[in-house]
Structure formats: structure tokens, C-alpha cells
Design a protein around this motif. Structure first.
Motif, PDB file in Angstrom:
ATOM      1  N   HIS A   1     -10.612  -3.770   0.126  1.00 25.30           N
ATOM      2  CA  HIS A   1     -10.528  -2.315   0.128  1.00 25.30           C
ATOM      3  C   HIS A   1     -10.715  -1.697  -1.255  1.00 25.30           C
ATOM      4  CE1 HIS A   1      -8.791  -3.168   4.070  1.00 25.30           C
ATOM      5  NE2 HIS A   1      -9.183  -1.948   4.381  1.00 25.30           N
TER       6      HIS A   1
ATOM      7  N   ARG B   1     -10.685   2.537   6.314  1.00 19.42           N
ATOM      8  CA  ARG B   1     -10.782   2.739   4.877  1.00 19.42           C
ATOM      9  C   ARG B   1     -11.929   1.894   4.327  1.00 19.42           C
ATOM     10  NH1 ARG B   1      -4.419   3.132   2.741  1.00 19.42           N
ATOM     11  NH2 ARG B   1      -4.125   5.270   3.535  1.00 19.42           N
TER      12      ARG B   1
ATOM     13  N   PHE C   1      -3.533   2.271  -3.631  1.00 23.37           N
ATOM     14  CA  PHE C   1      -3.568   3.536  -2.890  1.00 23.37           C
ATOM     15  C   PHE C   1      -2.460   4.502  -3.304  1.00 23.37           C
ATOM     16  CE2 PHE C   1      -5.800   0.777   0.290  1.00 23.37           C
ATOM     17  CZ  PHE C   1      -7.024   1.430   0.238  1.00 23.37           C
TER      18      PHE C   1
ATOM     19  N   PHE D   1      -7.505   5.235   9.558  1.00 19.41           N
ATOM     20  CA  PHE D   1      -6.566   4.190   9.166  1.00 19.41           C
ATOM     21  C   PHE D   1      -5.143   4.675   9.441  1.00 19.41           C
ATOM     22  CE2 PHE D   1      -3.574   2.365   6.190  1.00 19.41           C
ATOM     23  CZ  PHE D   1      -3.795   1.010   6.354  1.00 19.41           C
TER      24      PHE D   1
ATOM     25  N   TRP E   1       0.855  -1.181   0.000  1.00 24.91           N
ATOM     26  CA  TRP E   1       0.000   0.000   0.000  1.00 24.91           C
ATOM     27  C   TRP E   1       0.895   1.237   0.000  1.00 24.91           C
ATOM     28  CZ3 TRP E   1      -4.826  -0.547   3.675  1.00 24.91           C
ATOM     29  CH2 TRP E   1      -5.520  -1.717   3.333  1.00 24.91           C
TER      30      TRP E   1
ATOM     31  N   SER F   1       0.064   4.451   0.256  1.00 23.37           N
ATOM     32  CA  SER F   1      -0.341   5.328   1.357  1.00 23.37           C
ATOM     33  C   SER F   1      -0.518   4.479   2.612  1.00 23.37           C
ATOM     34  CB  SER F   1      -1.660   6.033   1.018  1.00 23.37           C
ATOM     35  OG  SER F   1      -2.201   6.684   2.143  1.00 23.37           O
TER      36      SER F   1
ATOM     37  N   THR G   1     -11.197  -0.997   9.224  1.00 22.58           N
ATOM     38  CA  THR G   1      -9.839  -0.462   9.084  1.00 22.58           C
ATOM     39  C   THR G   1      -9.777   1.055   9.053  1.00 22.58           C
ATOM     40  OG1 THR G   1      -9.868  -0.421   6.655  1.00 22.58           O
ATOM     41  CG2 THR G   1      -9.214  -2.500   7.722  1.00 22.58           C
TER      42      THR G   1
ATOM     43  N   ARG H   1     -16.261   1.332   6.464  1.00 21.72           N
ATOM     44  CA  ARG H   1     -14.971   1.769   6.997  1.00 21.72           C
ATOM     45  C   ARG H   1     -14.752   1.230   8.409  1.00 21.72           C
ATOM     46  NH1 ARG H   1     -12.303   6.122   4.521  1.00 21.72           N
ATOM     47  NH2 ARG H   1     -13.383   6.978   2.695  1.00 21.72           N
TER      48      ARG H   1
ATOM     49  N   ASP I   1      -3.933   7.536   6.939  1.00 21.40           N
ATOM     50  CA  ASP I   1      -4.810   8.648   6.627  1.00 21.40           C
ATOM     51  C   ASP I   1      -4.560   9.770   7.632  1.00 21.40           C
ATOM     52  OD1 ASP I   1      -5.905   7.291   4.517  1.00 21.40           O
ATOM     53  OD2 ASP I   1      -7.654   6.561   5.632  1.00 21.40           O
TER      54      ASP I   1
ATOM     55  N   ALA J   1     -13.000   7.425  -1.594  1.00 23.18           N
ATOM     56  CA  ALA J   1     -13.471   6.105  -2.024  1.00 23.18           C
ATOM     57  C   ALA J   1     -14.951   6.115  -2.353  1.00 23.18           C
ATOM     58  CB  ALA J   1     -13.170   5.081  -0.933  1.00 23.18           C
TER      59      ALA J   1
END
Length: 362
Positions: free
Chosen positions: A189, A281, A140, A304, A76, A78, A279, A276, A81, A197
């Protein structure tokens, strides 16, 4: 390798069949599943985003011990968050208080504050480059120019996920080799990165056509595909391969629990939801008490990866106590059509269905 089903993706990846096993994070991937799919002519994938950097080389070696064919490691880009990179003591205590009733109900002791809530991507990608898997797949975001250059230097192909045309075009202009166009039907995800998203929920049917008409690199369709007819449909729409997640997750070679597999083959698989709640996300899984309670009450909630970390501390106890109502049961919308419990059986069915296509076309 002699290509059995020739497409732009099979040629680029050096695989026999246009079948990509989706990567699973959170311990759901295994070297065995990855190698099994690769050995049978598809491309296995290993979701490495929760691995410590020091473990990435070890897992890569384990996969290489079981296959000489192409496979992918997935990260991932990213890794947090806003507000999720770290918590001070007060914020940690306040967040724990939201989850405390569940820790107490499951008999799990309060965890100590960790050094980090998700392994740092920058350190993970350095370890991945050192391990040099045949393919680096990612979600991501887009790797930096220096990382993409390092991949090219080492002969590592790159495979990025897009949930929109804009994301696909950015991946192509950045020099990524292949694109996974992932529709909202997919389990797990939603890997959007240019828009929220909830604003990136185009279905696979439309997304594959939109993307394949606007990029020149191979497109891999993902979301709502579990059998050969799904692959054939994806190829007809302009994809050069299909990525299949939920059907492989349900196989005994994956790292998921027996309870999760039972849910995928049960009536609950008709009822998935985007949430969400596990996680922080947005992800698709089978509805249960946790998703419904969070949707109704709006808590406990943290960004996240803090949300994911706290729930991960509960998962083992919840599974051991049969509390699947408190754990994530990732699933795509196609799950009610799952038929196979072993990866070899699934691959045989997929290849047989595609061979029938070739025979009919010939």
C-alpha cells in the motif's frame, strides 16, 4: 548491543545493522520472520493492522519468546475510507451482488454481514500500548498526542511512514522518533495521508533526499531496495537505514503462499501495477486477471476496508484452487532481482555487502 554499522537509526533503535524488515498485513507477517531478522541484527516488523485487539498481546508475546532484540508492531492509523466504516443491510446486499459471481465460481458461500470490516484502530492501539513492543510503527496518519505521550512514557519508540515532505515534516513536528520515506517503487500500500495516493508517488531516490534535507530525525528509505547496494545508495542519499519489504516477503519464514513466492521469483514480477482493486486503497502488486479486469471494467469496487473484506472471504478458496489470478500478489518493482528464499541467507548477504563497504572505506 555493540553496533556493527553505526548510523543515527541503528543508535536510536538499538540494532546492529541499518536493516528494517517491512511489515506485512493480511496474515503475511509471522513472529518467526520478525524474530529472525531481529536476532540477526536488523529490526523485524509485524503488520498487526488486521489483528483483533485481543490478539495483539498474544502475538507480541510470541515474538518475545523468540527474540530479546528490538522489533516493531505496525498499525494503520486510518482504519476506513469514506463509506467504508459500516454498511446497512441494503448496502451490504448490493455490494455482495458485485462479488457474487466470484463467490459462486469458487464455491464459497455468501458471508454473513460482519460486526466490522476492519478492527477498530482505537482499540488496537490501546492493546499495543498494553503490550508495549519496543517500536510502534504506523502508516496512514499520525497517532494522537495522547498516544505518542503514552509511547514515550512506556519507552516505545515511534516510526511513521511518509510519502511526501509535508507528511515527513508533520511526523517530526508531532514528536515521532523516526520516519520511513516510502517511494512509489515499494510493494503493497501507498501510505499517504495528506494528499490522495495518486498524488503522492515520488520515487525513493528523490524522496529520501528531499526528506532528509528537511527533517532532523533519522530517515529510513523504503521502496526499490533488495540488496546491500540498495542500502548503500540509501545511506549515500541521506537515509540512516533501509526498510526492505518484498525481499523478506519472498522468504519461507513469511506467511505468504507458495504461489505468491513463485510469482515473486517468476517473470511476472517484471510487471507490477498500482491498483485499488484488492482493498480499495492504492497498492502495488503483480498484474493478474483481477487487476486487469477491474482496470478495464471498473468493478467490483467498494471503499476500504469493505473491498478488502469481501476479497478476503475468497482468498483461501482461490489459493487452494490455484487461482492466483484472483488474489493480491503484493510486490515492489525490485522483485526481479530477488535471490534469497530464507531470511537468514538474505540477512547474511545484506550484512556481507555492507561489511564490504566498511572494509573498502577503511
Amino acid at each position: 548491543m555493540t553496533t556493527t554499522f553505526d548510523t543515527a537509526a541503528t543508535r536510536r533503535l538499538g540494532i546492529a545493522w541499518p536493516i528494517i524488515q517491512g511489515p506485512f498485513g493480511g496474515g503475511l507477517s509471522t513472529p518467526l520472520l520478525t524474530a529472525t531478522v531481529s536476532n540477526l541484527g536488523g529490526m523485524g516488523s509485524y503488520g498487526a493492522h488486521v489483528l483483533a485487539p485481543s490478539d495483539i498481546g498474544r502475538v507480541t508475546a510470541q515474538i518475545r519468546q523468540q527474540t530479546t532484540q528490538p522489533f516493531a508492531l505496525n498499525l494503520w492509523i486510518s482504519d476506513h475510507d469514506p463509506g467504508g466504516a459500516q454498511l446497512d443491510n441494503d448496502a451490504f446486499e448490493a455490494t455482495y451482488a458485485l462479488f457474487a459471481p466470484y463467490f459462486e465460481a469458487l464455491g464459497v458461500h455468501k458471508p454473513a454481514m460482519p460486526a466490522y470490516y476492519h478492527p477498530p484502530y482505537a482499540e488496537q492501539v490501546d492493546a499495543l500500548l498494553e503490550a508495549a513492543p519496543p517500536v510502534f510503527s504506523f502508516v496512514f496518519g499520525v497517532p494522537s498526542k495522547s498516544v505518542l505521550a503514552a509511547c514515550r512514557h512506556r519507552g516505545i519508540l515511534t516510526l511513521g511512514a511518509a510519502t511526501s515532505v509535508a507528511e515527513a515534516q508533520l511526523l517530526e513536528s508531532s514528536g515521532v522518533d523516526l520516519i520511513v520515506a516510502t517511494g512509489f517503487e515499494a510493494g503493497g500500500h501507498r501510505p499517504s495521508f495528506l494528499a490522495p495516493a495518486e498524488e503522492s508517488l515520488t520515487g525513493t531516490l528523490a524522496l529520501v533526499q528531499l526528506v532528509s534535507d528537511r527533517v532532523t530525525i533519522p530517515v529510513i528509505a523504503a521502496g526499490g531496495i533488495a540488496d546491500a547496494r540498495g542500502i548503500r545508495a540509501a545511506l549515500t542519499l541521506g537515509a540512516a537505514a533501509a526498510q526492505i519489504g518484498t525481499a523478506f516477503l519472498a522468504c519461507e519464514e513469511s506467511g505468504t503462499s507458495d504461489a505468491h513466492r513463485a510469482a515473486l521469483f517468476g517473470d511476472g514480477a517484471f510487471h507490477t501495477t498500482l491498483t485499488r482493486s484488492f482493498t480499495g486503497r492504492l497498492a502495488r502488486g503483480i498484474r493478474n486477471h483481477w487487476t486487469d479486469a477491474v482496470a478495464k471494467n471498473g468493478h467490483p469496487s467498494a471503499p476500504f476496508p469493505v473491498q478488502s473484506w469481501f476479497l478476503s472471504q475468497l482468498k483461501a478458496a482461490a489459493v487452494a484452487q490455484g487461482r492466483t489470478d484472483l488474489v493480491s500478489l503484493w510486490s515492489g518493482q525490485i522483485a526481479p532481482n530477488l535471490r534469497h528464499r530464507r531470511a537468514a541467507d538474505l540477512m547474511h548477504a545484506l550484512k556481507s555487502g555492507l561489511t564490504g563497504t566498511l572494509t573498502a572505506a577503511g
